[in-house]
Design an enzyme around this catalytic site. Structure first.
Site, short mmCIF file in Angstrom:
data_model
loop_
_atom_site.label_atom_id
_atom_site.label_comp_id
_atom_site.label_asym_id
_atom_site.label_seq_id
_atom_site.Cartn_x
_atom_site.Cartn_y
_atom_site.Cartn_z
N CYS A 154 0.81 -1.22 0.00
CA CYS A 154 0.00 0.00 0.00
C CYS A 154 0.85 1.26 0.00
O CYS A 154 0.48 2.27 -0.61
CB CYS A 154 -0.94 0.00 1.20
SG CYS A 154 -0.06 -0.11 2.79
N HIS A 332 -1.41 1.10 7.29
CA HIS A 332 -1.89 1.20 5.91
C HIS A 332 -1.66 2.61 5.39
O HIS A 332 -1.82 3.59 6.13
CB HIS A 332 -3.39 0.86 5.88
CG HIS A 332 -3.95 0.68 4.50
ND1 HIS A 332 -3.34 -0.09 3.53
CD2 HIS A 332 -5.09 1.16 3.93
CE1 HIS A 332 -4.08 -0.08 2.44
NE2 HIS A 332 -5.13 0.67 2.65
N ASN A 356 -8.37 4.24 -1.83
CA ASN A 356 -7.72 3.05 -1.31
C ASN A 356 -7.08 2.27 -2.45
O ASN A 356 -7.23 2.63 -3.63
CB ASN A 356 -8.74 2.18 -0.55
CG ASN A 356 -8.08 1.28 0.47
OD1 ASN A 356 -6.85 1.19 0.57
ND2 ASN A 356 -8.88 0.58 1.24
#
Length: 391
Positions: A154, A332, A356
């Site tokens: 990520c 994240h 995201n």
């Protein structure tokens, strides 16, 4: 009625509205309750497998995945009960991962927000009020939602998303740059602070900016496509650790890798996108008004948060209590693209709009909204942006 104080009249009216909502409206928007027994859940599992193209190697694996799926149905029902429709949760492609597997495979190891030198921080220059809402996604500054798959990459998606936005902010055509180049080639580290980029095991966007500075540029997604998190699907790669990979800070590398699929073989500097140069990077302080100001001024921003409750997020403004979403445990990295407010009979909630990297079927078409102004889940603690050279 005429003899009642005006404040009491307003309070009575609000109470009546709340009662009306609870009695008639709330049941209509409440999420469906999933079956929690195996017999009723099995047809749902078969439908879910088809929808998400899930194929398991043998019946034993499928049986174990069904048990996980069944437990996750209970988790989703519990979350919908706890959040009472203000945020809704539902099945998605992550439903065959237990919460521990989700944390281990998709999220990064938990870490504290980095502390930067004072010179890194952008000085606020707000002289007037900010607009009530703002969104870069409708201004050709944000590329399409991607899916990191079964990899803790990520941080690379977040860094590349920011660089893509910075490139577009210079008036250049919106371009998909290579996330895989960052995952494969970035072995940056800051030993003194105990921070490093670790490929599929996590990293920091600000170190990724430093890698691009050192490398001299980036290839495009098309030239150096993403393969690390495809989970065995066609096109999956078994990449060796990046040059400079720090085993002390990152842990042991993957046990098997293929050098022909790795940075030393694949990277082609002749394919670096013309004109793209990262010359520096900046940080934004934790004041969320300052963050909104810099979002408008600089473009989409890289941010980090605690995401352990986001696995089954579906819709709404994510507003978990702090004791279940520790802002000091970041795991994240995502891309901040906008903000706004949502009005309801209970009042107004300010939110961030965030891109995201779990695919366009997750959440609100690949995005989610989070409560703005209270530092939820540490969303305001690691905000950064690359600075590109103007050519």
């Amino acid at each position: 009625k005429g003899n009642l104080p005006q404040r009491f009249q307003k309070m009575t009216f609000r109470i009546l509205l709340c009662l009306l909502f609870c009695a008639f409206i709330s049941p209509l928007i409440r999420c469906e309750k999933y079956p929690e027994d195996a017999e009723s859940a099995l047809p749902l599992f078969q439908k879910w497998k088809s929808e998400h193209n899930k194929i398991y190697r043998n019946h034993m694996i499928e049986r174990s995945k069904f048990k996980v799926f069944l437990e996750n149905l209970k988790v989703i029902n519990e979350l919908n009960g706890q959040f009472q429709g203000k945020t809704t949760f539902g099945l998605n492609h992550l439903a065959d991962l237990s919460q521990k597997e989700f944390s281990r495979i998709v999220l990064m190891p938990k870490r504290r927000a980095p502390v930067f030198e004072k010179e890194r921080y952008v000085r606020s220059s707000l002289s007037g009020s900010l607009p009530d809402s703002f969104d870069w996604t409708n201004q050709s500054k944000v590329t399409a939602v991607k899916d990191q798959g079964a990899a803790g990459s990520c941080w690379a998606f977040s860094a590349i998303g920011n660089i893509e936005g910075q490139w577009a902010m210079m008036g250049k055509p919106l371009t998909n740059f290579s996330v895989e180049q960052i995952v494969d080639c970035d072995g940056m580290e800051d030993v003194a602070k105990g921070e490093a980029d670790c490929g599929v095991f996590g990293g920091w966007p600000f170190l990724a900016y430093q890698y691009v500075m050192r490398a001299g540029g980036l290839e495009t997604w098309e030239d150096y496509w993403y393969c690390s998190g495809l989970g065995g699907a066609p096109g999956t790669c078994e990449v060796c650790p990046a040059p400079g990979y720090n085993t002390t800070l990152c842990g042991p590398p993957i046990p098997y890798c293929n050098m022909s699929q790795s940075c030393v073989t694949k990277l082609d500097v002749s394919k670096f996108h013309p004109g793209l140069k990262v010359m520096s990077w900046k940080a934004i302080d934790q004041n969320e008004t300052s963050i909104a100001e810099q979002l408008i001024k600089l473009g989409p921003l890289s941010v980090a948060l605690n995401a352990e409750l986001l696995q089954f997020y579906h819709h709404g403004i994510f507003d978990p209590p702090s004791f279940v979403c520790d802002p000091k445990n970041l795991d994240h990295a995502v891309l901040l693209v906008g903000y706004g407010s949502e009005k309801s009979i209970f009042g107004t909630k300010d939110y961030w709009k965030i891109k995201n990297s779990w695919g366009p079927k997750w959440g609100e078409n690949g995005y989610f909204r989070m409560l703005r102004g209270q530092g939820k889940c540490g969303i305001n603690t690691a905000v950064t942006s690359a600075v590109l050279a103007r050519m």
